[in-house]
Design a protein around this motif. Structure first.
Motif, PDB file in Angstrom:
ATOM      1  N   ALA A 163       7.290  19.582   9.759  1.00  0.00           N
ATOM      2  CA  ALA A 163       6.331  18.781   8.996  1.00  0.00           C
ATOM      3  C   ALA A 163       6.452  19.095   7.508  1.00  0.00           C
ATOM      4  N   ALA A 164       6.370  18.052   6.702  1.00  0.00           N
ATOM      5  CA  ALA A 164       6.429  18.233   5.251  1.00  0.00           C
ATOM      6  C   ALA A 164       5.116  18.855   4.795  1.00  0.00           C
ATOM      7  N   VAL A 165       5.179  20.127   4.503  1.00  0.00           N
ATOM      8  CA  VAL A 165       3.972  20.878   4.153  1.00  0.00           C
ATOM      9  C   VAL A 165       4.228  21.662   2.871  1.00  0.00           C
ATOM     10  N   LEU A 166       3.280  21.595   1.974  1.00  0.00           N
ATOM     11  CA  LEU A 166       3.326  22.403   0.757  1.00  0.00           C
ATOM     12  C   LEU A 166       2.359  23.563   0.933  1.00  0.00           C
ATOM     13  N   GLN A 167       2.894  24.773   0.896  1.00  0.00           N
ATOM     14  CA  GLN A 167       2.029  25.951   0.926  1.00  0.00           C
ATOM     15  C   GLN A 167       1.843  26.431  -0.504  1.00  0.00           C
ATOM     16  N   ALA A 184      -5.031  13.235  -1.790  1.00  0.00           N
ATOM     17  CA  ALA A 184      -4.717  13.014  -3.194  1.00  0.00           C
ATOM     18  C   ALA A 184      -3.441  12.189  -3.257  1.00  0.00           C
ATOM     19  N   VAL A 185      -3.492  11.057  -3.948  1.00  0.00           N
ATOM     20  CA  VAL A 185      -2.330  10.181  -4.052  1.00  0.00           C
ATOM     21  C   VAL A 185      -1.417  10.706  -5.151  1.00  0.00           C
ATOM     22  N   LEU A 186      -0.212  11.082  -4.790  1.00  0.00           N
ATOM     23  CA  LEU A 186       0.735  11.611  -5.766  1.00  0.00           C
ATOM     24  C   LEU A 186       1.530  10.503  -6.435  1.00  0.00           C
ATOM     25  N   ARG A 187       1.743   9.414  -5.688  1.00  0.00           N
ATOM     26  CA  ARG A 187       2.621   8.363  -6.219  1.00  0.00           C
ATOM     27  C   ARG A 187       2.310   7.050  -5.521  1.00  0.00           C
ATOM     28  N   THR A 188       2.292   5.966  -6.278  1.00  0.00           N
ATOM     29  CA  THR A 188       2.167   4.624  -5.703  1.00  0.00           C
ATOM     30  C   THR A 188       3.339   3.784  -6.197  1.00  0.00           C
ATOM     31  N   ASP A 218       0.809  -1.218   0.000  1.00  0.00           N
ATOM     32  CA  ASP A 218       0.000   0.000   0.000  1.00  0.00           C
ATOM     33  C   ASP A 218       0.844   1.271   0.000  1.00  0.00           C
ATOM     34  N   ALA A 219       2.155   1.142  -0.202  1.00  0.00           N
ATOM     35  CA  ALA A 219       3.050   2.299  -0.089  1.00  0.00           C
ATOM     36  C   ALA A 219       2.670   3.384  -1.089  1.00  0.00           C
ATOM     37  N   ARG A 220       2.586   4.609  -0.610  1.00  0.00           N
ATOM     38  CA  ARG A 220       2.177   5.714  -1.484  1.00  0.00           C
ATOM     39  C   ARG A 220       2.602   7.044  -0.865  1.00  0.00           C
ATOM     40  N   ILE A 221       2.609   8.081  -1.697  1.00  0.00           N
ATOM     41  CA  ILE A 221       2.829   9.449  -1.241  1.00  0.00           C
ATOM     42  C   ILE A 221       1.507  10.174  -1.360  1.00  0.00           C
ATOM     43  N   GLU A 222       1.069  10.774  -0.266  1.00  0.00           N
ATOM     44  CA  GLU A 222      -0.216  11.452  -0.237  1.00  0.00           C
ATOM     45  C   GLU A 222      -0.043  12.943  -0.045  1.00  0.00           C
ATOM     46  N   VAL A 245       2.245  16.656   3.326  1.00  0.00           N
ATOM     47  CA  VAL A 245       2.697  15.589   2.438  1.00  0.00           C
ATOM     48  C   VAL A 245       3.183  14.433   3.305  1.00  0.00           C
ATOM     49  N   SER A 246       2.698  13.233   3.024  1.00  0.00           N
ATOM     50  CA  SER A 246       3.019  12.075   3.847  1.00  0.00           C
ATOM     51  C   SER A 246       3.408  10.888   2.980  1.00  0.00           C
ATOM     52  N   VAL A 247       4.249  10.040   3.549  1.00  0.00           N
ATOM     53  CA  VAL A 247       4.535   8.731   2.966  1.00  0.00           C
ATOM     54  C   VAL A 247       3.826   7.705   3.837  1.00  0.00           C
ATOM     55  N   VAL A 248       3.000   6.889   3.234  1.00  0.00           N
ATOM     56  CA  VAL A 248       2.255   5.853   3.949  1.00  0.00           C
ATOM     57  C   VAL A 248       2.739   4.501   3.456  1.00  0.00           C
ATOM     58  N   THR A 249       3.159   3.639   4.379  1.00  0.00           N
ATOM     59  CA  THR A 249       3.600   2.296   4.007  1.00  0.00           C
ATOM     60  C   THR A 249       3.380   1.350   5.172  1.00  0.00           C
ATOM     61  N   GLY A 250       2.660   0.271   4.906  1.00  0.00           N
ATOM     62  CA  GLY A 250       2.422  -0.724   5.932  1.00  0.00           C
ATOM     63  C   GLY A 250       1.724  -0.182   7.162  1.00  0.00           C
TER      64      GLY A 250
END
Length: 827
Positions: free
Chosen positions: A602-606, A541-545, A529-533, A573-578
């Motif tokens: 925190a990884a934040v996009l303004q 919004a999923v940016l990358r899987t 399920d690893a992805r960048i959100e 912006v988050s990385v989600v894995t396992g």
């Protein structure tokens, strides 16, 4: 017994090399003798002001090194809102730098350092404004907490309560100190603190009067003390030591010359009992403060009289007996303080070397870390290493006699669980308010620095008495130029996430790109399920899987475009894995004069929508004291070329549509003097020279001519970020081309409007705007524009260096218009 013997064998086999340097400070015999004398002085002073660099280092030096008082400096803030002379860090990053500069200053002048939770939000013109943001009751509780912990006999303020200090923070610090003087003694005030401390009544509050900044607060009837003496043990006058201390404030450009000879400080009582002959009038500074203390004083005198500068170890048996003697006294503040001082003296006189280091700076959660421990009993006192542990990670019972001047060392590998929190300055752990940091742990309040990630705790028996010594675990490495160095060890998560650039401006026609970068701190196999959100209002919004296997130290970047709704917004912006989520980026600050600084953000996009049009394209940017304006210019669509001494000397300036000087460029670059004629010729032939603010203070005073016509730089500033702005010449091109500037463009600004306005300007300058803080008259010096030959010259104190990185749309639009002044357009 066999186990202990085998451990000893391992000690010598693992580390045969000699430890070449020390991570823990060592004293000369003269400093040991000074510390012996201090044992017989039971007095304390707390100095209070608002910012780093506000403190009177000469007075602190005198109090700590001549009078031998326990001396502390309480700074209300960490200096986050100042200007940075050495780099482009602003806000909390500048506060981190100035915190370390203060600690460096205290290591020189002998004081201790404390802070409240107050945030330096920038210049404030009165305490009323200050308290609207600081939360007066909350910051007052912090001052009370420090007083109850430190228990000063007297409190000294740098500034008066009546406003002569000029800055609202300055006056507020004095108001808080005087109110805390009473509140600290009142058990009904902040009773929640009494779980750890007791009420404390200092004798008085003294205002350390001054004559600077156009204000002379010194009068003949004030108490005066000569603090300009010379200390032969230290080989310096207190003015010389103080200059070295004050010169640690490098980010503010506060290097000062050393002073010698008599120098008087003046004092006015603002609360409590007024002293008449000395600041400590009526205060018992001897061991008589403690029941049974008379005999302790006799013991200290005997040790001091017999102290051998060449053989300080001969004083250790007497110091151990002194420690035992003090231990038998009734518990209290001075007993605890003097036991600490005696223990440190025993370690220093023994020449004990205790060290715990790693060869890796970053300790990764769920990974392991090898820690190397080294011990040397250099003077050969009777010492036995009983136990060693590392912050409860392991505990070894050793009972090893430490032989004279032989290195005993061993290493252990530690597992780093997720429960070990990442290393973060405690005041940044929680989301802050506008005017103060949120610190939930009462016992952390006031502390100056980050707690070490790990501590080595060694129980050593010296002359039959057990002592518990703590040393921070440090990263040790060798630089081929600087030699052996030590830096803090930082606990990091398995994955770091960062966004570049952190602020993206968008226009209706453009979909700018940004990059998400992942850094693996250990080998990680990505889960299915690893992805960048990217956080969004409705759903992520999923940016990358399909993330790849991440090897240790592997860095991978992904580019994405900002294409969603056109509005200003913050997105995590988050990385989600396992099932695990990673959303922290590690920021680091490196300067030679302070330790390595690391903190998490925190990884934040303004994203900020800007209805922006630009004309002209190629910008020359003259480097100043450091700012982030060039990166913002590139986001606007300009091509930016950085210009230093070498570039200005050899290139043709006519290739640039505009040249912009960085903040304080004329303060920090004396070589700009040589290019006045060349820059003026550039303007005269159709160029556009834009000069951002320079200071009129003693910090790098402007020594060059700047514009084609004369003007001065004042200290006028508009600190209210919501201050009214009036268009004096609404039809001027700078307000109309290529963007139509309206009042809406001055909405959403941060911290302030402008600083260091122009003044006394020549008639050839046009003024475009006026602005003012509440209760003050309008000032037109924030934006001065002059036509010169075929081109334009502009001086502006408008704080573009703050507003552009914050994504304020109106700042982008106004700067684009200033850049476009020399583009022909009919009006």
């Amino acid at each position: 017994m066999k186990k202990a013997q085998s451990l000893i064998a391992i000690f010598f086999l693992l580390f045969a090399s000699v430890v070449k340097a020390q991570s823990y400070p060592t004293w000369t015999s003269a400093e040991m003798y000074q510390a012996l004398r201090k044992l017989n002085v039971l007095g304390s002073v707390l100095y209070v002001a608002a910012h780093p660099d506000d403190e009177n280092t000469r007075l602190i030096t005198y109090l700590s090194k001549d009078r031998l008082y326990r001396t502390g400096y309480l700074s209300m803030t960490r200096g986050d809102g100042g200007q940075n002379l050495i780099g482009n860090e602003q806000g909390i990053e500048l506060g981190l730098i100035r915190t370390q500069e203060l600690l460096a200053a205290r290591r020189v002048d002998g004081g201790e350092q404390f802070f409240t939770r107050a945030y330096d939000f920038g210049f404030s013109k009165n305490p009323e404004e200050t308290f609207t943001k600081w939360d007066k009751e909350k910051i007052l509780s912090d001052v009370v907490w420090v007083i109850r912990n430190f228990q000063p006999d007297i409190v000294i303020t740098r500034f008066p309560t009546t406003g002569e200090g000029g800055h609202g923070h300055h006056t507020a610090s004095a108001i808080l100190a005087n109110e805390a003087f009473k509140a600290a003694a009142d058990p009904s005030r902040f009773p929640e603190q009494l779980k750890w401390v007791k009420p404390w009544q200092a004798r008085c509050v003294l205002f350390n009067s001054f004559n600077f900044g156009g204000n002379n607060t010194i009068t003949d009837d004030q108490l005066k003390v000569d603090v300009g003496g010379y200390n032969p043990l230290l080989g310096k006058s207190y003015g010389e030591i103080a200059a070295e201390s004050r010169s640690q404030h490098k980010s503010q450009g506060f290097g000062v010359p050393a002073s010698r000879g008599e120098s008087y400080e003046s004092f006015k009582t603002t609360a409590g009992t007024s002293p008449s002959k000395d600041i400590m009038d009526g205060i018992d500074l001897s061991w008589k403060r403690i029941e049974g203390g008379d005999k302790v004083a006799v013991s200290i005198d005997a040790i001091t009289q017999s102290f051998d500068l060449l053989h300080p170890e001969r004083s250790v048996p007497g110091l151990v007996k002194l420690y035992q003697q003090i231990s038998g006294l009734k518990d209290g503040y001075w007993k605890a303080q003097k036991l600490k001082e005696v223990k440190e003296l025993i370690a220093q006189c023994s020449g004990l070397f205790l060290e715990a280091t790693t060869t890796e700076q970053f300790s990764v959660q769920t990974d392991s870390l090898r820690i190397n421990m080294a011990f040397n009993n250099r003077q050969g006192v009777q010492a036995v290493l009983q136990t060693v542990n590392i912050t409860d990670a392991f505990d070894s019972t050793l009972k090893v006699t430490l032989p004279k001047n032989r290195n005993i060392a061993f290493s252990r590998k530690l597992y780093v669980p997720v429960s070990n929190n990442i290393t973060q300055p405690y005041w940044l752990a929680n989301k802050m308010e506008e005017g103060y940091f949120n610190v939930n742990d009462q016992q952390l309040i006031g502390q100056p620095d980050v707690q070490p990630s790990y501590k080595m705790i060694a129980l050593i028996s010296i002359e039959g008495q057990d002592f518990r010594f703590e040393r921070p675990v440090k990263y040790k490495f060798t630089d081929p130029v600087k030699g052996e160095l030590y830096e803090p060890v930082v606990i990091v998560p398995k994955v770091l996430v960062s966004v570049d650039p952190p602020t993206v401006i968008r226009t209706a026609k453009e979909t700018p790109e940004f990059a998400v970068t992942l850094k693996a701190n250990k080998r990680m196999a990505a889960a299915p399920d690893a992805r960048i959100e990217l956080e969004a209002k409705l759903k992520p919004a999923v940016l990358r899987t399909g993330l790849p296997l991440l090897e240790k130290d592997y860095v991978v970047g992904y580019e994405a475009k900002v294409q969603d709704t056109i509005s200003s917004d913050y997105r995590g912006v988050s990385v989600v894995t396992g099932g695990e989520v990673y959303n922290q980026g590690l920021r680091s600050i490196h300067y030679d004069h302070i330790p390595f600084i690391a903190y998490y953000k925190a990884a934040v996009l303004q994203t900020s929508f800007v209805d922006l049009k630009i004309v002209n394209k190629r910008i020359g940017y003259i480097v100043g004291a450091g700012d982030k304006v060039p990166a913002s210019l590139e986001q606007m669509g300009y091509e930016v070329v950085m210009l230093g001494d070498k570039e200005l000397s050899r290139i043709n300036l006519q290739q640039f549509d505009a040249i912009i000087s960085g903040v304080r460029a004329y303060n920090t670059n004396e070589w700009l003097n040589a290019y006045y004629d060349k820059l003026m010729k550039y303007v005269q032939e159709g160029g556009n020279l834009i000069v951002q603010y320079n200071t009129s203070s003693n910090v790098g005073p402007v020594k060059a001519k700047i514009g084609p016509y004369p003007f001065n730089i004042s200290r006028t500033r508009v600190t209210d970020e919501k201050a009214e702005v009036t268009f004096v010449k609404p039809d001027h091109p700078v307000l109309n081309y290529p963007n139509k500037i309206t009042q809406q463009d001055f909405a959403g600004w941060i911290q302030e409007r402008s600083i260091y306005h122009g003044s006394d300007w020549d008639k050839n300058f046009e003024t475009i705007l006026t602005m003012h803080d509440p209760g003050e008259k309008a000032d037109a010096g924030s934006l001065l524009i002059a036509k010169y030959g075929k081109g334009y010259f502009t001086y502006t104190g408008i704080v573009f260096f703050r507003e552009l990185p914050a994504g304020v749309p109106g700042a982008y639009r106004l700067l684009a218009n200033i850049i476009g002044l020399n583009r022909k357009k009919a009006f």
